[in-house]
Design a protein around this motif. Structure first.
Motif, short mmCIF file in Angstrom:
data_model
loop_
_atom_site.label_atom_id
_atom_site.label_comp_id
_atom_site.label_asym_id
_atom_site.label_seq_id
_atom_site.Cartn_x
_atom_site.Cartn_y
_atom_site.Cartn_z
N LYS A 96 18.24 4.14 1.36
CA LYS A 96 16.84 3.78 1.49
C LYS A 96 16.17 3.45 0.15
CE LYS A 96 16.14 6.20 5.87
NZ LYS A 96 17.09 5.41 6.54
N TYR A 97 16.98 2.96 -0.81
CA TYR A 97 16.41 2.49 -2.07
C TYR A 97 15.77 1.12 -1.87
CZ TYR A 97 19.60 5.89 -4.31
OH TYR A 97 20.29 7.01 -4.70
N ILE A 98 16.37 0.32 -0.99
CA ILE A 98 15.90 -1.04 -0.74
C ILE A 98 16.03 -1.37 0.75
CG2 ILE A 98 16.60 -1.87 -3.03
CD1 ILE A 98 18.95 -3.35 -1.58
N SER A 99 15.41 -2.47 1.15
CA SER A 99 15.67 -3.09 2.44
C SER A 99 15.73 -4.59 2.19
CB SER A 99 14.60 -2.73 3.47
OG SER A 99 13.33 -3.15 3.05
N ARG B 203 14.91 -11.54 1.41
CA ARG B 203 13.95 -11.01 0.45
C ARG B 203 14.12 -9.50 0.42
NH1 ARG B 203 8.27 -13.10 2.07
NH2 ARG B 203 8.93 -11.85 3.84
N ILE B 204 14.15 -8.96 -0.76
CA ILE B 204 14.42 -7.54 -0.94
C ILE B 204 13.12 -6.79 -1.21
CG2 ILE B 204 15.57 -5.86 -2.45
CD1 ILE B 204 17.75 -8.03 -2.87
N THR B 205 12.98 -5.64 -0.55
CA THR B 205 11.87 -4.73 -0.82
C THR B 205 12.46 -3.48 -1.46
OG1 THR B 205 10.56 -5.54 1.04
CG2 THR B 205 10.00 -3.36 0.18
N VAL C 219 0.81 -1.22 0.00
CA VAL C 219 0.00 0.00 0.00
C VAL C 219 0.84 1.27 0.00
CG1 VAL C 219 -2.02 -1.07 1.06
CG2 VAL C 219 -0.25 -0.10 2.51
N ASP C 220 2.10 1.18 0.42
CA ASP C 220 2.98 2.36 0.46
C ASP C 220 3.74 2.58 -0.84
OD1 ASP C 220 2.28 2.90 3.13
OD2 ASP C 220 3.73 1.39 3.83
N GLY C 221 3.50 1.75 -1.84
CA GLY C 221 4.21 1.88 -3.10
C GLY C 221 5.53 1.13 -3.16
N ASN C 222 5.87 0.40 -2.10
CA ASN C 222 7.07 -0.44 -2.10
C ASN C 222 6.77 -1.73 -2.85
OD1 ASN C 222 8.37 1.43 -0.32
ND2 ASN C 222 7.24 0.49 1.37
N VAL C 223 7.82 -2.41 -3.30
CA VAL C 223 7.64 -3.66 -4.03
C VAL C 223 8.50 -4.73 -3.38
CG1 VAL C 223 7.79 -4.82 -6.26
CG2 VAL C 223 7.25 -2.38 -6.18
#
Length: 153
Positions: free
Chosen positions: A130-133, A139-141, A93-97
């Motif tokens: 903060k491009y990814i976590s 597992r990468i977001t 919902v926050d636009g993260n993938v």
């Protein structure tokens, strides 16, 4: 789910061009070459789908060749993460993938032609910016698609 492997060797009988390792328990179907060729002749939808699959694989290979020739490791990792996000990503919902595939640094290194140590530097940088976590299950977001896309240019 739904991916195919080994179709090239069924088409040209030249043997396999790659190996496949599953990351989780999987159910697989196998078909011998004679049956496959019979299916191609009798079920035209299979032929059309095979052409589509091979075309996508060729495009992906072309992109990989281009990125290896023109991008630094940061760009190659960004391109690979974006490709996984596009193909397998689950938007929130926050636009993260979320990329719901276990991707270790060694896995990414193998895909982009770089050492695990070099991939670690890139991942640390992308996390710091903060491009990814990355979660405990590797597992990468992706949090900033446009920033990663800029690294591919």
């Amino acid at each position: 789910p739904g991916d195919t492997v080994g179709e090239m060797s069924l088409v040209d009988s030249a043997g396999r061009s790659a190996n496949v390792v599953t990351l989780e328990k999987s159910s697989l179907l196998w078909m011998d070459r004679t049956t496959f060729v019979e299916c191609l002749h009798s079920m035209h939808t299979i032929s059309i789908n095979l052409v589509s699959i091979l075309s996508k694989r060729l495009r992906l290979a072309n992109e990989q060749i281009q990125s290896l020739a023109t991008l630094d490791v940061y760009g190659r990792v960004a391109r690979q993460l974006l490709a996984f996000a596009e193909q397998y990503g689950k938007p929130d919902v926050d636009g993260n993938v979320l990329i719901p595939i276990r991707l270790t640094q060694s896995d990414i290194g193998d895909l982009v032609g770089a050492s695990r140590e070099r991939i670690n530097q890139v991942i640390v940088n992308y996390k710091r910016n903060k491009y990814i976590s990355v979660d405990r299950r590797y597992r990468i977001t992706v949090h900033n698609v446009s920033a990663l896309a800029n690294r591919c240019r």
